[in-house]
Design a protein around this motif. Structure first.
Motif, PDB file in Angstrom:
ATOM      1  N   LYS A  10      21.038 -12.311   0.678  1.00 44.87           N
ATOM      2  CA  LYS A  10      21.182 -12.986  -0.669  1.00 44.87           C
ATOM      3  C   LYS A  10      22.068 -14.067   0.159  1.00 44.87           C
ATOM      4  O   LYS A  10      21.313 -16.135   0.697  1.00 44.87           O
ATOM      5  N   GLN A  11      22.512 -14.454   1.588  1.00 37.28           N
ATOM      6  CA  GLN A  11      23.387 -15.026   2.725  1.00 37.28           C
ATOM      7  C   GLN A  11      21.696 -15.643   3.456  1.00 37.28           C
ATOM      8  O   GLN A  11      21.522 -16.740   3.940  1.00 37.28           O
ATOM      9  N   ALA A  12      20.679 -14.462   3.191  1.00 41.84           N
ATOM     10  CA  ALA A  12      19.391 -15.605   4.051  1.00 41.84           C
ATOM     11  C   ALA A  12      18.551 -16.103   3.357  1.00 41.84           C
ATOM     12  O   ALA A  12      17.852 -16.904   3.948  1.00 41.84           O
ATOM     13  N   ALA A  13      18.415 -16.247   1.984  1.00 42.66           N
ATOM     14  CA  ALA A  13      17.778 -16.964   1.457  1.00 42.66           C
ATOM     15  C   ALA A  13      18.011 -17.980   0.937  1.00 42.66           C
ATOM     16  O   ALA A  13      18.975 -18.269   0.579  1.00 42.66           O
ATOM     17  N   ASP A  14      16.899 -18.637   0.874  1.00 45.53           N
ATOM     18  CA  ASP A  14      16.872 -20.496   0.528  1.00 45.53           C
ATOM     19  C   ASP A  14      16.911 -20.725  -0.574  1.00 45.53           C
ATOM     20  O   ASP A  14      17.206 -21.360  -1.820  1.00 45.53           O
ATOM     21  N   ILE A  15      15.225 -19.628  -1.104  1.00 47.39           N
ATOM     22  CA  ILE A  15      15.234 -19.491  -2.724  1.00 47.39           C
ATOM     23  C   ILE A  15      15.551 -17.870  -3.077  1.00 47.39           C
ATOM     24  O   ILE A  15      14.428 -17.393  -2.015  1.00 47.39           O
ATOM     25  N   TRP A  16      15.595 -17.850  -4.434  1.00 47.91           N
ATOM     26  CA  TRP A  16      16.389 -16.255  -4.709  1.00 47.91           C
ATOM     27  C   TRP A  16      14.687 -16.645  -6.022  1.00 47.91           C
ATOM     28  O   TRP A  16      14.804 -17.085  -6.550  1.00 47.91           O
ATOM     29  N   LEU A  17      13.758 -15.928  -5.810  1.00 50.34           N
ATOM     30  CA  LEU A  17      12.750 -15.656  -6.209  1.00 50.34           C
ATOM     31  C   LEU A  17      12.738 -14.615  -7.157  1.00 50.34           C
ATOM     32  O   LEU A  17      12.936 -13.001  -7.030  1.00 50.34           O
ATOM     33  N   ASN A  18      12.454 -14.889  -8.984  1.00 50.98           N
ATOM     34  CA  ASN A  18      12.779 -13.996  -9.734  1.00 50.98           C
ATOM     35  C   ASN A  18      11.805 -14.379 -10.493  1.00 50.98           C
ATOM     36  O   ASN A  18      12.063 -15.344 -11.403  1.00 50.98           O
ATOM     37  N   ASN A  19      10.984 -13.386 -11.409  1.00 45.50           N
ATOM     38  CA  ASN A  19      10.253 -14.027 -12.241  1.00 45.50           C
ATOM     39  C   ASN A  19       9.107 -12.772 -12.747  1.00 45.50           C
ATOM     40  O   ASN A  19       8.223 -12.400 -13.199  1.00 45.50           O
ATOM     41  N   PRO A  20      10.283 -12.355 -13.649  1.00 46.86           N
ATOM     42  CA  PRO A  20       9.985 -10.616 -15.021  1.00 46.86           C
ATOM     43  C   PRO A  20       9.465 -11.285 -15.787  1.00 46.86           C
ATOM     44  O   PRO A  20       8.921 -12.879 -15.756  1.00 46.86           O
ATOM     45  N   ARG A  21       8.358 -11.074 -16.210  1.00 51.13           N
ATOM     46  CA  ARG A  21       7.538 -11.154 -18.592  1.00 51.13           C
ATOM     47  C   ARG A  21       8.444 -11.752 -18.692  1.00 51.13           C
ATOM     48  O   ARG A  21      10.297 -10.382 -19.121  1.00 51.13           O
ATOM     49  N   VAL A  22       8.867 -12.933 -19.336  1.00 50.82           N
ATOM     50  CA  VAL A  22       9.702 -13.311 -20.095  1.00 50.82           C
ATOM     51  C   VAL A  22       9.250 -12.416 -22.005  1.00 50.82           C
ATOM     52  O   VAL A  22       8.345 -12.168 -21.719  1.00 50.82           O
ATOM     53  N   PRO A  23      10.317 -11.439 -22.479  1.00 47.35           N
ATOM     54  CA  PRO A  23      11.762 -11.566 -22.182  1.00 47.35           C
ATOM     55  C   PRO A  23      12.180  -9.877 -21.733  1.00 47.35           C
ATOM     56  O   PRO A  23      13.097  -9.686 -22.594  1.00 47.35           O
ATOM     57  N   ARG A  24      11.596  -9.316 -20.710  1.00 44.48           N
ATOM     58  CA  ARG A  24      11.878  -8.318 -19.976  1.00 44.48           C
ATOM     59  C   ARG A  24      13.674  -8.360 -19.724  1.00 44.48           C
ATOM     60  O   ARG A  24      14.043  -6.751 -19.208  1.00 44.48           O
ATOM     61  N   GLU A  25      14.123  -9.318 -19.562  1.00 41.25           N
ATOM     62  CA  GLU A  25      14.533  -8.814 -18.425  1.00 41.25           C
ATOM     63  C   GLU A  25      16.041  -9.133 -19.436  1.00 41.25           C
ATOM     64  O   GLU A  25      16.518 -10.086 -19.448  1.00 41.25           O
ATOM     65  N   ALA A  26      16.879  -8.100 -19.799  1.00 40.65           N
ATOM     66  CA  ALA A  26      17.824  -8.607 -20.218  1.00 40.65           C
ATOM     67  C   ALA A  26      19.277  -9.323 -20.096  1.00 40.65           C
ATOM     68  O   ALA A  26      19.728  -9.810 -20.696  1.00 40.65           O
ATOM     69  N   SER A  27      19.648  -9.683 -18.581  1.00 39.35           N
ATOM     70  CA  SER A  27      20.085  -9.877 -18.038  1.00 39.35           C
ATOM     71  C   SER A  27      20.043 -10.964 -16.480  1.00 39.35           C
ATOM     72  O   SER A  27      20.038 -11.920 -16.187  1.00 39.35           O
ATOM     73  N   GLY A  28      19.622  -9.673 -15.585  1.00 41.53           N
ATOM     74  CA  GLY A  28      19.305 -10.426 -14.597  1.00 41.53           C
ATOM     75  C   GLY A  28      20.222 -10.456 -13.551  1.00 41.53           C
ATOM     76  O   GLY A  28      20.703 -11.686 -14.139  1.00 41.53           O
ATOM     77  N   THR A  29      20.683  -9.898 -12.482  1.00 45.86           N
ATOM     78  CA  THR A  29      22.245 -11.152 -12.190  1.00 45.86           C
ATOM     79  C   THR A  29      22.052 -10.783 -10.739  1.00 45.86           C
ATOM     80  O   THR A  29      22.993 -11.640 -10.298  1.00 45.86           O
ATOM     81  N   SER A  30      21.150 -10.794  -9.903  1.00 45.58           N
ATOM     82  CA  SER A  30      21.335 -10.418  -8.320  1.00 45.58           C
ATOM     83  C   SER A  30      21.403 -12.247  -8.413  1.00 45.58           C
ATOM     84  O   SER A  30      21.672 -12.451  -7.136  1.00 45.58           O
ATOM     85  N   GLY A  31      20.560 -12.791  -8.898  1.00 45.03           N
ATOM     86  CA  GLY A  31      20.675 -14.547  -8.453  1.00 45.03           C
ATOM     87  C   GLY A  31      21.809 -14.858  -9.349  1.00 45.03           C
ATOM     88  O   GLY A  31      22.293 -15.981  -8.184  1.00 45.03           O
TER      89      GLY A  31
END
Length: 550
Positions: free
Chosen positions: A428-449
């Protein structure tokens, strides 16, 4: 151990004086305690840290997994290797507490270890193990592997968490006002409490439930006769179980039963709350389902120097700090892969649990377009993938290995192993872009971002989970426009998401990063501000008391 002495010097805030016992299969508290697999554990770990910060009258109940989830290593060709390595924790206290519970109508001994709040700044926590000499080998294996693939072992684990955990609380004299199940794994607790209080109404007054799964098919079901044979119902006959739970057939749906026996439940984002109410609304006698959006503990996750430089408007120091923490992570990249990454180059990170709907290899859908992206000299990029597939999920393991094979072709693509708390923080410190591309609405929350934003990364995501509550496109992040997912085929959904992903990446993100640095930095600042309080788990832990427990 005398009743309540476990709290020691842990003062209770009067606002949070109600006694709460929090049950979870996994907790990601700190790197040395490897009893977690992914997002559910990251969430519960942050909850325990915020309970400490807010001085809440809460204890955490979990299982001490001898081999953890698994250790992620590499084979000779760098493909994924599942390793089972025994763990030992000198910082856990043996409190001389042992008792038996019934599993498969036999006595199984349970031993309890205690995590003092002062070790990792958490609420008081108790972890149970059956891996002791008093048990036969089969009983010892109950606490060997988190989410064991054997169904009977898995049910035994749920009995241990639920009935073992409730028994433990009686033994230490905590006497909770509220029993909170984080997911339905510990549901046997409800049948223990039914036996204790002799009333569904009395049980319901003390039981709340957090559901995390936004698809009905993804909610766990087991044969009711196998559950009874395993002592899941704490001696209650199957006919009585069916009468109390409303289950008509032999398929015992854990989440549905939890929703019927709890006083109140919650989804883990506003969107998930809506999805859950629509999904379960066709069933009768379910409890109200509210929304309490997941969050992560800023004190643990946030880079304090980045925040300080931002608040002091010290732009040079902010930029230097971000480059430094990128470079520190790139040492791990170099160590694992032999590749030297450049801290000045836009770095995209995709890192989380590998599962089909999360689409880890989505960037590769059109290899010609990927080749153009990855070889762009005007706007160069670096990509890092990391994450743990479930050890028996061959499809996800194949995707991981496909990415490893691909990475060998490019000096600016890396796949890392060992995705646990420390590597998660570094990425997370290395990322300029944190990419998250699940199919909607399969991700209940997703907290890594959330934790990525706390470390100066910008979220780029499909509009799922917590994202609709956070991203304002082109202001604090980038969001893929939502297609008509209700009427499009999965293939058409993927095509729509994919085309929008590349268009935004090529036409907005890359030019902004390289040509409009002030605009880029302002986007980071907005992201860091917007995540700081609204998605800090202190807000979440407070809402659980005000909205769910009270």
């Amino acid at each position: 151990m005398q009743p309540n002495n476990f709290q020691g010097s842990y003062p209770i805030n009067e606002k949070y004086s109600k006694r709460v016992a929090y049950f979870s299969m996994e907790y990601a508290i700190h790197q040395p305690l490897k009893i977690y697999s992914g997002g559910l554990g990251f969430l519960s770990g942050s909850h325990m840290r915020s309970a400490f910060e807010l001085q809440q009258n809460m204890v955490g109940i979990g299982i001490l997994w001898k081999y953890g989830y698994y250790d992620q290593g590499r084979n000779e060709d760098n493909s994924l290797q599942v390793q089972w390595i025994e763990k030992d924790y000198s910082f856990l206290e043996d409190i001389n507490l042992k008792f038996t519970i019934k599993i498969h109508d036999s006595d199984v001994w349970v031993k309890v270890f205690y995590l003092n709040p002062e070790i990792f700044d958490t609420a008081p926590m108790f972890f149970m193990t059956t891996d002791i000499p008093e048990n036969d080998y089969l009983s010892q294996t109950i606490t060997h592997r988190l989410y064991d693939s054997n169904e009977a072992t898995k049910i035994a684990q749920y009995i241990l968490l639920g009935i073992g955990g409730a028994t433990l609380l009686d033994k230490i004299g905590f006497n909770p006002d509220i029993y909170h199940l984080n997911e339905a794994h510990g549901l046997p607790m409800a049948f223990y409490l039914l036996n204790k209080y002799k009333s569904v109404d009395a049980l319901r007054e003390k039981f709340v439930f957090t559901t995390h799964t936004p698809e009905e098919a993804g909610n766990e079901k087991h044969d009711i006769h196998l559950c009874a044979e395993m002592s899941y119902f704490n001696g209650l006959p199957i006919d009585e179980v069916k009468r109390i739970t409303g289950i008509q057939d032999d398929s015992f749906n854990l989440s549905l039963v939890a929703l019927r026996l709890a006083k109140k439940a919650n989804g883990v984002s506003r969107l998930h709350g809506e999805v859950a109410r629509n999904m379960w609304g066709k069933y009768g006698n379910i409890c109200p389902i509210i929304s309490i959006t997941n969050a992560q503990n800023w004190k643990y996750w946030g880079d304090k120097q980045l925040y300080s430089h931002k608040e002091n408007q010290n732009i040079l120091a902010f930029d230097d700090r971000k480059k430094y923490i990128k470079l520190r992570t790139f040492e791990i990249v170099g160590d694992q892969t032999g590749k030297i990454f450049d801290p000045h180059v836009l770095t995209i990170v995709w890192a989380r649990r590998f599962a089909g709907y999360k689409r880890a290899d989505f960037l590769l859908k059109n290899m010609e377009r990927f080749e153009k992206l990855i070889s762009n000299t005007q706007y160069p990029i670096q990509i890092i993938w990391a994450g743990k597939p479930y050890p028996k999920d061959e499809g996800s393991i194949q995707v991981f290995n496909k990415l490893v094979a691909l990475s060998k072709k490019y000096p600016n693509v890396a796949v890392l192993t060992g995705y646990e708390l420390t590597l998660s923080r570094r990425l997370k410190q290395a990322a300029d872009i944190w990419l998250n591309n699940p199919r909607v609405p399969r991700e209940a929350s997703g907290t890594s971002g959330m934790t990525a934003a706390m470390n100066g990364a910008i979220n780029f995501s499909t509009n799922d989970g917590w994202i609709p509550e956070f991203i304002k496109h082109n202001y604090n992040g980038f969001v893929i426009p939502q297609a008509d997912y209700n009427h499009l085929s999965i293939e058409a959904q993927d095509d729509s998401d994919y085309n929008h992903l590349y268009e935004i990446l090529e036409n907005t993100i890359l030019p902004m990063y390289y040509d409009r640095q002030d605009e880029w930095r302002n986007t980071i600042f907005h992201s860091m501000d917007d995540v700081r309080y609204a998605f800090d788990s202190n807000r979440m832990a407070d809402e659980y008391y005000t909205e769910l427990y009270n």
